[in-house]
Design a protein around this motif. Sequence first.
Motif, PDB file in Angstrom:
ATOM      1  N   THR A 120      10.820  -2.157  17.014  1.00  0.00           N
ATOM      2  CA  THR A 120      10.158  -0.865  16.756  1.00  0.00           C
ATOM      3  C   THR A 120       9.484  -0.834  15.392  1.00  0.00           C
ATOM      4  N   ARG A 121       9.611  -1.945  14.607  1.00  0.00           N
ATOM      5  CA  ARG A 121       9.094  -1.841  13.247  1.00  0.00           C
ATOM      6  C   ARG A 121       8.774  -3.237  12.683  1.00  0.00           C
ATOM      7  N   LEU A 122       7.670  -3.298  11.966  1.00  0.00           N
ATOM      8  CA  LEU A 122       7.313  -4.489  11.187  1.00  0.00           C
ATOM      9  C   LEU A 122       6.994  -4.041   9.772  1.00  0.00           C
ATOM     10  N   VAL A 123       7.195  -4.934   8.815  1.00  0.00           N
ATOM     11  CA  VAL A 123       6.784  -4.660   7.436  1.00  0.00           C
ATOM     12  C   VAL A 123       5.812  -5.771   7.033  1.00  0.00           C
ATOM     13  N   LEU A 124       4.607  -5.382   6.678  1.00  0.00           N
ATOM     14  CA  LEU A 124       3.590  -6.356   6.277  1.00  0.00           C
ATOM     15  C   LEU A 124       3.419  -6.363   4.768  1.00  0.00           C
ATOM     16  N   ASP A 125       3.083  -7.532   4.223  1.00  0.00           N
ATOM     17  CA  ASP A 125       2.792  -7.653   2.795  1.00  0.00           C
ATOM     18  C   ASP A 125       1.320  -7.289   2.585  1.00  0.00           C
ATOM     19  N   LEU A 126       1.051  -6.028   2.716  1.00  0.00           N
ATOM     20  CA  LEU A 126      -0.340  -5.552   2.699  1.00  0.00           C
ATOM     21  C   LEU A 126      -0.392  -4.187   2.034  1.00  0.00           C
TER      22      LEU A 126
ATOM     23  N   PRO B  10      -9.421   0.590   5.220  1.00  0.00           N
ATOM     24  CA  PRO B  10     -10.661   0.267   5.941  1.00  0.00           C
ATOM     25  C   PRO B  10     -11.230  -1.100   5.608  1.00  0.00           C
ATOM     26  N   ASN B  11     -10.936  -1.623   4.420  1.00  0.00           N
ATOM     27  CA  ASN B  11     -11.552  -2.904   4.067  1.00  0.00           C
ATOM     28  C   ASN B  11     -10.669  -4.095   4.369  1.00  0.00           C
ATOM     29  N   VAL B  12      -9.633  -3.918   5.191  1.00  0.00           N
ATOM     30  CA  VAL B  12      -8.799  -5.066   5.541  1.00  0.00           C
ATOM     31  C   VAL B  12      -9.662  -6.099   6.277  1.00  0.00           C
ATOM     32  N   ALA B  13      -9.458  -7.389   5.936  1.00  0.00           N
ATOM     33  CA  ALA B  13     -10.344  -8.429   6.469  1.00  0.00           C
ATOM     34  C   ALA B  13     -10.050  -8.727   7.938  1.00  0.00           C
ATOM     35  N   TYR B  14     -11.094  -8.879   8.733  1.00  0.00           N
ATOM     36  CA  TYR B  14     -10.956  -9.308  10.119  1.00  0.00           C
ATOM     37  C   TYR B  14     -12.307  -9.841  10.560  1.00  0.00           C
ATOM     38  N   SER B  15     -12.313 -10.509  11.703  1.00  0.00           N
ATOM     39  CA  SER B  15     -13.589 -11.037  12.171  1.00  0.00           C
ATOM     40  C   SER B  15     -13.654 -11.021  13.696  1.00  0.00           C
TER      41      SER B  15
ATOM     42  N   SER C 162       0.818  -1.214   0.000  1.00  0.00           N
ATOM     43  CA  SER C 162       0.000   0.000   0.000  1.00  0.00           C
ATOM     44  C   SER C 162       0.846   1.256   0.000  1.00  0.00           C
ATOM     45  N   GLY C 163       2.131   1.115   0.305  1.00  0.00           N
ATOM     46  CA  GLY C 163       3.013   2.274   0.358  1.00  0.00           C
ATOM     47  C   GLY C 163       2.711   3.204   1.517  1.00  0.00           C
TER      48      GLY C 163
ATOM     49  N   HIS D  38      -1.584 -12.125   8.162  1.00  0.00           N
ATOM     50  CA  HIS D  38      -0.848 -11.478   7.065  1.00  0.00           C
ATOM     51  C   HIS D  38       0.607 -11.877   7.092  1.00  0.00           C
ATOM     52  N   HIS D  39       1.184 -11.901   5.892  1.00  0.00           N
ATOM     53  CA  HIS D  39       2.617 -12.160   5.759  1.00  0.00           C
ATOM     54  C   HIS D  39       3.396 -11.001   6.371  1.00  0.00           C
ATOM     55  N   VAL D  40       4.465 -11.336   7.059  1.00  0.00           N
ATOM     56  CA  VAL D  40       5.378 -10.323   7.601  1.00  0.00           C
ATOM     57  C   VAL D  40       6.678 -10.415   6.814  1.00  0.00           C
ATOM     58  N   LEU D  41       7.056  -9.298   6.202  1.00  0.00           N
ATOM     59  CA  LEU D  41       8.254  -9.285   5.358  1.00  0.00           C
ATOM     60  C   LEU D  41       9.515  -8.963   6.152  1.00  0.00           C
TER      61      LEU D  41
END
Length: 364
Positions: free
Chosen positions: A358-364, A309-314, A288-289, A325-328
């Motif tokens: 202090t930081r994560l990178v997600l494939d999202l 806003p439309n990220v999936a969750y339940s 998403s940048g 989600h994948h964590v890069l």
Amino acid sequence: MPLPRLRTAGTALLVTGAALLTRRALRRRIDASPLWPLPALEQPVSGQPRSRALKLRVARHEHVADGVVQLRLEGGHLAALPGWEPGAHLDLVLPSGLVRQYSLCGDPEDTSSYTVATRLIGPDEGGRGGSLEVHEALREGMEVEVRGPRNRFPLVDDATSYVFIAGGIGITPILAMVRAVDAAGADWRLLYCGRSRASMPFLEELEKPGGRVTFVAEDVDGRPDVRAFLGEGQGAAAGTAVYVCGPEGLMDAVASALPEGCTPHLERFAPAASAGGESPFEVELRRSGRTVAVGADTTVLAAVRAEVPNVAYSCEQGFCGTCQHHVLEGEIDHRDELLTDGERGDSMLICVSRARGTRLVLDL
Ligand code: FES
């Protein structure tokens, strides 16, 4: 680059002409979207195919014990509902839009319907409205949307024997397992606890295989002696599969009573307690940048939803796996008990898990 959804929508608009939107204007709108390009994952993180939602009819809504409603959901027009195995659950999309998970407790061979049961959990017990809606708003004849089935509590088929422990409505996934191992002729025992006999569903069925089931109605029998139960017969010896579903206190009792080297299969009503002392960190959403800040008092999911806003969750409790989600990059502080060790290597449930650094990178 494939644009399946947007192309379809654009084609519909151009053909009808209703929105007076030219192909070039549509292209400009797509290019201007802050979330574009966002390539879709070919395969969900879990490796499971994305199940499409089904519209099912509430064919039966009945009280099967004090505070427990059982639903029979029929496909009607559908030739056969997707199959399932003991331990699987459905996501039920309630009329208010709440999504809740309920274990399947019917017959897996019945492809015309699903059966689930839910205990009413009031706000004073920490209920969040789902069970109240099932009990008081759902009625026979209504249509509900379901997703799944999915199985995060699968029954192994190579155990030498099976020990089941169920507390309250935790009997629902265990019931399907008990039926399966009994039909297979396996050696099994069940400890079934509840507040009172009147509040314990499925007693009649479970009383049939006499001797295999120990019932504990706490208003008469007091607290279950899990240690004594586990020590009976051959005990929870090597090769025995131990399955537990129930409230946190029961989980703790089982964990402290199990012999060394015996790992139970658990399904909780609530997430395991947090270690506390949260630290803020940031999460980069690589596709998403964007980069979002996750405060000490919020979750990754909440921070991500503010941007996507439309990220999936339940469930928002680390139960269902919808928000995996994948964590890069970055070290993950896993707070769920759902993911396998293999999945934990490079993915996380963003509703409960956090960063160690202090930081994560997600494939999202
Ligand atoms: Fe269910 Fe995160 S939303 S596990």
